[in-house]
Design an enzyme around this catalytic site. Sequence first.
Site, mmCIF file in Angstrom:
data_model
loop_
_atom_site.group_PDB
_atom_site.id
_atom_site.type_symbol
_atom_site.label_atom_id
_atom_site.label_comp_id
_atom_site.label_asym_id
_atom_site.label_seq_id
_atom_site.Cartn_x
_atom_site.Cartn_y
_atom_site.Cartn_z
ATOM 1 N N ASP A 1 25.475 50.776 43.763
ATOM 2 C CA ASP A 1 24.289 51.341 44.394
ATOM 3 C C ASP A 1 23.055 51.169 43.515
ATOM 4 O O ASP A 1 21.988 50.798 43.988
ATOM 5 C CB ASP A 1 24.495 52.843 44.644
ATOM 6 C CG ASP A 1 24.903 53.113 46.079
ATOM 7 O OD1 ASP A 1 25.058 52.119 46.826
ATOM 8 O OD2 ASP A 1 25.068 54.295 46.427
ATOM 9 N N ASP B 1 21.237 53.685 38.047
ATOM 10 C CA ASP B 1 22.640 53.867 37.695
ATOM 11 C C ASP B 1 23.303 52.514 37.448
ATOM 12 O O ASP B 1 22.942 51.521 38.067
ATOM 13 C CB ASP B 1 23.402 54.542 38.853
ATOM 14 C CG ASP B 1 22.978 55.998 39.027
ATOM 15 O OD1 ASP B 1 22.365 56.540 38.096
ATOM 16 O OD2 ASP B 1 23.267 56.561 40.101
ATOM 17 N N GLU C 1 15.779 56.066 39.406
ATOM 18 C CA GLU C 1 16.473 56.269 40.669
ATOM 19 C C GLU C 1 16.830 57.750 40.818
ATOM 20 O O GLU C 1 17.595 58.290 40.028
ATOM 21 C CB GLU C 1 17.743 55.405 40.658
ATOM 22 C CG GLU C 1 18.731 55.713 41.746
ATOM 23 C CD GLU C 1 20.062 54.964 41.568
ATOM 24 O OE1 GLU C 1 20.167 54.101 40.663
ATOM 25 O OE2 GLU C 1 20.982 55.253 42.345
ATOM 26 N N ASP D 1 25.888 51.219 38.549
ATOM 27 C CA ASP D 1 26.936 50.969 39.540
ATOM 28 C C ASP D 1 26.360 50.105 40.671
ATOM 29 O O ASP D 1 25.218 49.657 40.594
ATOM 30 C CB ASP D 1 27.493 52.292 40.085
ATOM 31 C CG ASP D 1 26.423 53.106 40.827
ATOM 32 O OD1 ASP D 1 25.272 52.618 40.938
ATOM 33 O OD2 ASP D 1 26.737 54.214 41.280
#
Length: 646
Positions: free
Chosen positions: A516, A512, A434, A514
């Site tokens: 997102d 990541d 990403e 998280d």
Amino acid sequence: MSDDAKKQNYSADSIQALEGMEHVRMRPSMYIGDVGVRGLHHLVYEVVDNSIDEAMAGHCDRIEVIINEDNSITTVDNGRGIPVGLHKKEGVSALEVVMTKIGAGGKFDKDSYKVSGGLHGVGVSVVNALSIHLKATVFREGKVWEQEYERGKSMYPVKSVGDSDKNGTTVTFRPDTTIFTQTIEYSYDTLSSRMRELSYLNKGLTISITDKRNKDEKGEFISETFYSEIGLPEFIKYLDATREPLMKDVIAFEGEKNGVPVEVAMIYNTSYAENLHSYVNNINTHEGGTHLSGFRRGLTHTLKKFADGSGMLDKLKFDIAGDDFREGLTAIISVKVAEPQFEGQTKTKLGNREVSASVSQAVSEMLTDYLEEHPDDAKTIVQKVILAAQARHAAQKAREMVQRKTVMSIGGLPGKLSDCSEQDPAKCEVFLVEGDSAGGTAKQGRDRMFQAILPLRGKILNVEKAMSHRVFENEEIKNIFTALGVTIGTEEDSKALNLSKLRYHKVVIMCDADIDGSHIETLILTFFFRYMKELIENGHIYIATPPLYLVKKGAKKRYAWSDEERSEIMADFGDGSKIQRYKGLGEMNAEQLWDTTMNPNFRTLRQVVIDNGAEADRIFSMLMGDEVPPRREFIEKNAIYANIDA
Ligand code: 0RA
């Protein structure tokens, strides 16, 4: 036969039985597929299948599955109960024969129509052989009968332990940890989605599942009860709950064709995905086979005939292909075959030739009636098909562009790909990362010998909502195709994958840790699920697991992947430890990323598997579809990958 001869004969047979059970323990994979998570769950399906047989024979309408606190499983049914009388040939109780003899199956009378039976239909004795302990309780003929076993060996002869006016069979087994060395931890979600599926496939049957390891907010055990009054049409509604239907009713057929019981249900929706789920004797045949090709043939033939007759195709400048009739189609095909021949890599492809015509006839009959009775829906379907054909032509052009690039070897590889030097795909991995900045770190941190990096910019296209020509025009997706060396489309099948030039056997999604990141991860997985499903099925897709925290004290440092782990490390280090929370891959330097997430000696990769194709389809359409509320509810209730990771 003299008594002596009988005894000899009996002991010879029982030695054979013993050898059979020993063989199961020596070669468990031959019987249950593998001894990992899948095989572990297969044990439950095997026992439940026997109860389903009772239900199909009309003797049972309730099945309960309980995950006990110690990960043992209890199944309860209200069937006739396994016979307990003397089995003349074996000289012991029939119950003991069913439980300890491989291939005894269950039913002794040849007339009985045994059509269910798990992946291999191996019988409950296999479960017994692979359990450290199993207890069978039979309610039959006014009494309660019991026998226990250790690793498949009976501990005592069948005994009566009380009176009862109930009928049925209860089995409790605990998988043997020396066989299932990886884990014996059962997944509630995996079992519950299979039980839900079974209830749709066997209407009128109540199946409940209870997890005694966990309680809800009210202090009650987690539990669900599944019951479907009408079966497949309800299954279709469940699968398509978050898609917009193109018609009011589900189109359905149920009956026998040339001696083959056939059930089909289908509906068109506004999406562009084709969702066909096929079953033989309740087993999901995800490699398809004769029943599926019969369905396709019947569908194409009937719709084509109708469309030609309607005049709607008269001014069309391009051909209509088989695929075009299946865009936005959700369908379930369920057949019962007395002696199924399973073929293919995972033995989930039906080979019986005769079944093709049965299903094709059923579909023609069902659709012809429906189209005649619903002229508006008929028109809607033909319009949808024409649109699909148009889009396919556009997609074909876009795809040719992708393929032209692939052929040009090195020159054709995406500029953003940092390739590895190793040439053998079996040794190579590619990280889909990403963002460009994390991509840069990964490029520095990797072992360039066998690890390639392909950075993806931001959010990749949501393929769930895009027509396929848009998908093939998308830069990031084109890069994935060319980097992996995968091409799509042949003369006969515009969606067939060609994996023969796959350049990496491990494709690792690295995002990541998280919200997102997990959204992007889901977008990428949706793409693989809809456009490269075989890569998942062949075990090529993995998810990297970057750490959440770095805990430091003086020169000591350790990484943590959960809050729990962080607390443990802090307790271990004592006062004065410092915590760094990694909000994204970008906060790690190259060395840290290598140490925690990329180094094969220390990292944890989660392999993506599809343990229930229909449920995975439903979840992707829900997560990536238009309706926000069910998505939020799902994300709040579950980890996103609850149903799809290993
Ligand atoms: C053998 C024969 C019969 C039923 C069964 C086995 C049977 C097996 C299992 C396993 C779980 N539940 C089960 N229920 C039944 C036929 C019995 C008869 O003819 O009475």
